[in-house]
Scaffold this motif. Structure first.
Motif, PDB file in Angstrom:
ATOM      1  N   ASN A   1      -6.669   4.968   3.975  1.00  0.00           N
ATOM      2  CA  ASN A   1      -5.345   5.202   4.514  1.00  0.00           C
ATOM      3  C   ASN A   1      -5.267   4.807   5.984  1.00  0.00           C
ATOM      4  O   ASN A   1      -4.295   4.185   6.428  1.00  0.00           O
ATOM      5  CB  ASN A   1      -4.967   6.673   4.345  1.00  0.00           C
ATOM      6  CG  ASN A   1      -3.531   6.948   4.767  1.00  0.00           C
ATOM      7  OD1 ASN A   1      -2.591   6.441   4.173  1.00  0.00           O
ATOM      8  ND2 ASN A   1      -3.367   7.765   5.807  1.00  0.00           N
TER       9      ASN A   1
ATOM     10  N   ASP B   1     -10.906   9.298  -9.256  1.00  0.00           N
ATOM     11  CA  ASP B   1     -11.489   9.139 -10.596  1.00  0.00           C
ATOM     12  C   ASP B   1     -12.762   8.313 -10.549  1.00  0.00           C
ATOM     13  O   ASP B   1     -13.768   8.656 -11.208  1.00  0.00           O
ATOM     14  CB  ASP B   1     -10.471   8.477 -11.531  1.00  0.00           C
ATOM     15  CG  ASP B   1      -9.287   9.384 -11.825  1.00  0.00           C
ATOM     16  OD1 ASP B   1      -9.429  10.612 -11.648  1.00  0.00           O
ATOM     17  OD2 ASP B   1      -8.221   8.861 -12.221  1.00  0.00           O
TER      18      ASP B   1
ATOM     19  N   TYR C   1       0.806  -1.223   0.000  1.00  0.00           N
ATOM     20  CA  TYR C   1       0.000   0.000   0.000  1.00  0.00           C
ATOM     21  C   TYR C   1       0.842   1.277   0.000  1.00  0.00           C
ATOM     22  O   TYR C   1       0.610   2.180  -0.802  1.00  0.00           O
ATOM     23  CB  TYR C   1      -0.937   0.003   1.216  1.00  0.00           C
ATOM     24  CG  TYR C   1      -1.648   1.333   1.416  1.00  0.00           C
ATOM     25  CD1 TYR C   1      -2.651   1.738   0.542  1.00  0.00           C
ATOM     26  CD2 TYR C   1      -1.300   2.179   2.460  1.00  0.00           C
ATOM     27  CE1 TYR C   1      -3.294   2.958   0.710  1.00  0.00           C
ATOM     28  CE2 TYR C   1      -1.935   3.401   2.638  1.00  0.00           C
ATOM     29  CZ  TYR C   1      -2.932   3.771   1.759  1.00  0.00           C
ATOM     30  OH  TYR C   1      -3.564   4.977   1.915  1.00  0.00           O
TER      31      TYR C   1
ATOM     32  N   ASN D   1       2.242   2.647  -3.216  1.00  0.00           N
ATOM     33  CA  ASN D   1       1.212   2.946  -4.221  1.00  0.00           C
ATOM     34  C   ASN D   1       0.092   3.820  -3.663  1.00  0.00           C
ATOM     35  O   ASN D   1      -1.004   3.843  -4.222  1.00  0.00           O
ATOM     36  CB  ASN D   1       0.623   1.629  -4.759  1.00  0.00           C
ATOM     37  CG  ASN D   1       1.679   0.725  -5.364  1.00  0.00           C
ATOM     38  OD1 ASN D   1       2.371   1.115  -6.289  1.00  0.00           O
ATOM     39  ND2 ASN D   1       1.809  -0.473  -4.825  1.00  0.00           N
ATOM     40  N   ARG D   2       0.372   4.514  -2.575  1.00  0.00           N
ATOM     41  CA  ARG D   2      -0.673   5.298  -1.930  1.00  0.00           C
ATOM     42  C   ARG D   2      -1.213   6.385  -2.859  1.00  0.00           C
ATOM     43  O   ARG D   2      -2.430   6.543  -3.016  1.00  0.00           O
ATOM     44  CB  ARG D   2      -0.128   5.912  -0.637  1.00  0.00           C
ATOM     45  CG  ARG D   2      -1.144   6.756   0.112  1.00  0.00           C
ATOM     46  CD  ARG D   2      -0.482   7.423   1.308  1.00  0.00           C
ATOM     47  NE  ARG D   2       0.094   6.420   2.193  1.00  0.00           N
ATOM     48  CZ  ARG D   2       0.895   6.726   3.225  1.00  0.00           C
ATOM     49  NH1 ARG D   2       1.250   7.997   3.442  1.00  0.00           N
ATOM     50  NH2 ARG D   2       1.368   5.778   3.999  1.00  0.00           N
ATOM     51  N   ASP D   3      -0.343   7.148  -3.497  1.00  0.00           N
ATOM     52  CA  ASP D   3      -0.780   8.245  -4.367  1.00  0.00           C
ATOM     53  C   ASP D   3      -1.539   7.726  -5.572  1.00  0.00           C
ATOM     54  O   ASP D   3      -2.562   8.310  -5.977  1.00  0.00           O
ATOM     55  CB  ASP D   3       0.432   9.068  -4.811  1.00  0.00           C
ATOM     56  CG  ASP D   3       1.105   9.772  -3.633  1.00  0.00           C
ATOM     57  OD1 ASP D   3       0.413  10.011  -2.619  1.00  0.00           O
ATOM     58  OD2 ASP D   3       2.316  10.073  -3.732  1.00  0.00           O
ATOM     59  N   ALA D   4      -1.055   6.655  -6.157  1.00  0.00           N
ATOM     60  CA  ALA D   4      -1.749   6.090  -7.308  1.00  0.00           C
ATOM     61  C   ALA D   4      -3.130   5.594  -6.921  1.00  0.00           C
ATOM     62  O   ALA D   4      -4.110   5.785  -7.656  1.00  0.00           O
ATOM     63  CB  ALA D   4      -0.921   4.947  -7.906  1.00  0.00           C
ATOM     64  N   LEU D   5      -3.253   4.954  -5.728  1.00  0.00           N
ATOM     65  CA  LEU D   5      -4.549   4.476  -5.265  1.00  0.00           C
ATOM     66  C   LEU D   5      -5.493   5.637  -4.980  1.00  0.00           C
ATOM     67  O   LEU D   5      -6.690   5.566  -5.297  1.00  0.00           O
ATOM     68  CB  LEU D   5      -4.368   3.613  -4.011  1.00  0.00           C
ATOM     69  CG  LEU D   5      -5.644   3.021  -3.405  1.00  0.00           C
ATOM     70  CD1 LEU D   5      -6.347   2.128  -4.412  1.00  0.00           C
ATOM     71  CD2 LEU D   5      -5.336   2.246  -2.130  1.00  0.00           C
ATOM     72  N   ARG D   6      -4.975   6.716  -4.432  1.00  0.00           N
ATOM     73  CA  ARG D   6      -5.810   7.882  -4.154  1.00  0.00           C
ATOM     74  C   ARG D   6      -6.344   8.492  -5.465  1.00  0.00           C
ATOM     75  O   ARG D   6      -7.527   8.818  -5.582  1.00  0.00           O
ATOM     76  CB  ARG D   6      -5.009   8.925  -3.377  1.00  0.00           C
ATOM     77  CG  ARG D   6      -5.832  10.157  -2.994  1.00  0.00           C
ATOM     78  CD  ARG D   6      -4.974  11.187  -2.297  1.00  0.00           C
ATOM     79  NE  ARG D   6      -5.776  12.343  -1.927  1.00  0.00           N
ATOM     80  CZ  ARG D   6      -6.386  12.501  -0.761  1.00  0.00           C
ATOM     81  NH1 ARG D   6      -6.262  11.551   0.162  1.00  0.00           N
ATOM     82  NH2 ARG D   6      -7.102  13.580  -0.513  1.00  0.00           N
ATOM     83  N   GLY D   7      -5.467   8.616  -6.465  1.00  0.00           N
ATOM     84  CA  GLY D   7      -5.922   9.130  -7.750  1.00  0.00           C
ATOM     85  C   GLY D   7      -6.959   8.239  -8.395  1.00  0.00           C
ATOM     86  O   GLY D   7      -7.939   8.716  -8.982  1.00  0.00           O
ATOM     87  N   TYR D   8      -6.763   6.923  -8.275  1.00  0.00           N
ATOM     88  CA  TYR D   8      -7.735   5.979  -8.827  1.00  0.00           C
ATOM     89  C   TYR D   8      -9.086   6.118  -8.125  1.00  0.00           C
ATOM     90  O   TYR D   8     -10.137   6.137  -8.797  1.00  0.00           O
ATOM     91  CB  TYR D   8      -7.202   4.562  -8.668  1.00  0.00           C
ATOM     92  CG  TYR D   8      -8.191   3.499  -9.059  1.00  0.00           C
ATOM     93  CD1 TYR D   8      -8.401   3.179 -10.400  1.00  0.00           C
ATOM     94  CD2 TYR D   8      -8.900   2.806  -8.084  1.00  0.00           C
ATOM     95  CE1 TYR D   8      -9.309   2.200 -10.759  1.00  0.00           C
ATOM     96  CE2 TYR D   8      -9.815   1.821  -8.447  1.00  0.00           C
ATOM     97  CZ  TYR D   8     -10.014   1.520  -9.787  1.00  0.00           C
ATOM     98  OH  TYR D   8     -10.924   0.558 -10.140  1.00  0.00           O
TER      99      TYR D   8
END
Length: 341
Positions: free
Chosen positions: A271, A229, A216, A219-226
């Motif tokens: 988070n 969206d 996690y 990849n926290r920022d990528a998961l937040r952006g996903y």
């Protein structure tokens, strides 16, 4: 003054013993061949054949046959001499912990020297031991010969067949025990797993924490952006929320603020959950999950479900165990040696 190089001395001793091994191997093969031939020669029909067909050989060998024990004792004297010399050498270099261990370990050498028909063929073991010793020191290599590969292949095939039958017998017995309601599963649960429950909880807790940290956090920022969206798409597809843009002046602003708020709330919840799982605080949560799958043994209560009902609840576990054993038996049935033919 002369100095002695121990390494060179050791190599010279090994060379001497290699030569002795080769000489003894030749004498043993000659002696065994003579024993086999004399055993065949002892038949009257064989003696008559040699007397009529090869009279010169008959006249030369027949006295040897009559006094075969004498000629065999010549070989025995050589074998015993070599045996005692090796024993003394083993005592000198401290090969074994006790001086009298050598004859017990090399018992076949000693018994093979007894000049009786039953003991003489123990000399075959001495031949095998010499060949193995020479092979171990790299003097000869029989692993690449056709005879060795032939014998090794059928030995492995025999051992595989034998071990497979034993394993299948054991697994079939386990299946029968499970079908008859053997307490094996309860014993595994109560006597093996439950006493180690704390260790199991700690292990699972550490694995979950490692998974959360390694999966996690990077990849926290990528998961937040996903997530943002997906939330934005869900709000656009929701007819009630889509009407917010119809509000005069502030419609689009309200909808944008709502998207950001929902995204922040969702991201913060995820988070926080992942941080809890990646910390030591996940221990209680994992312990509760383990309690669900492995509840502590309870005392008998007449108001609780009867034993028949509990047996029905365990039916799934029993069937699963039987299927696992069947899968193992199918794998055991697979013969690797047939693929090498």
């Amino acid at each position: 003054m002369f100095t002695i190089n121990r390494e060179n001395l050791k190599k010279s001793h090994q060379t001497v013993w290699f030569v002795v091994d080769f000489l003894m191997l030749g004498l043993l093969i000659l002696n065994l061949a003579l024993i086999i031939f004399d055993s065949i020669y002892s038949f009257a029909a064989i003696q008559d054949f040699f007397q009529q067909s090869l009279p010169a050989f008959y006249n030369a060998y027949h006295p040897v046959h009559r006094n075969f024990i004498f000629y065999d004792l010549i070989f025995v004297s050589i074998f015993l001499t070599e045996f005692f010399v090796r024993w003394l050498y083993a005592i000198r270099i401290g090969l074994y912990q006790r001086w009298y261990f050598y004859p017990f370990i090399h018992w076949y050498d000693l018994l093979g020297c007894i000049p009786t028909s039953g003991m003489r063929f123990l000399r075959v073991l001495r031949v095998i031991s010499i060949i193995y010793r020479l092979h171990r020191y790299g003097v000869i290599d029989f692993t690449k010969t056709r005879l060795y590969q032939f014998l090794a292949f059928y030995y492995e095939a025999f051992m595989e067949e034998l071990s497979d039958r034993i394993v299948l017998k054991v697994l079939s017995g386990m299946q029968e025990e499970v079908r008859r309601g053997s307490p094996l599963l309860d014993r595994i649960s109560h006597d093996i797993i439950l006493p180690r429950r704390d260790v199991l909880v700690g292990w699972i807790s550490d694995r979950v924490a490692d998974m959360a940290n390694q999966g996690y956090v990077p990849n926290r920022d990528a998961l937040r952006g996903y997530m943002e969206d997906r939330i934005s798409d869900a709000i656009r597809q929701n007819p009630e929320l889509s009407r917010l843009k119809l509000l005069p002046i502030f419609g689009n602003q309200v909808r944008g603020t709502l998207e950001e708020a929902i995204g922040d709330i969702t991201a913060n919840i995820i988070n926080q959950v992942m941080e809890d799982l990646s910390s030591s605080r996940n221990h209680d949560f994992i312990a509760d999950l383990v309690d669900v799958f492995m509840p502590q043994p309870r005392t008998f209560d007449a108001t609780r479900e009867p034993e028949v009902s509990r047996r029905q609840d365990n039916e799934v576990l029993i069937n699963l165990t039987l299927e696992i054993i069947d899968a193992i038996k199918d794998q055991v049935h697979h013969k690797r040696w047939r693929e090498e033919l």
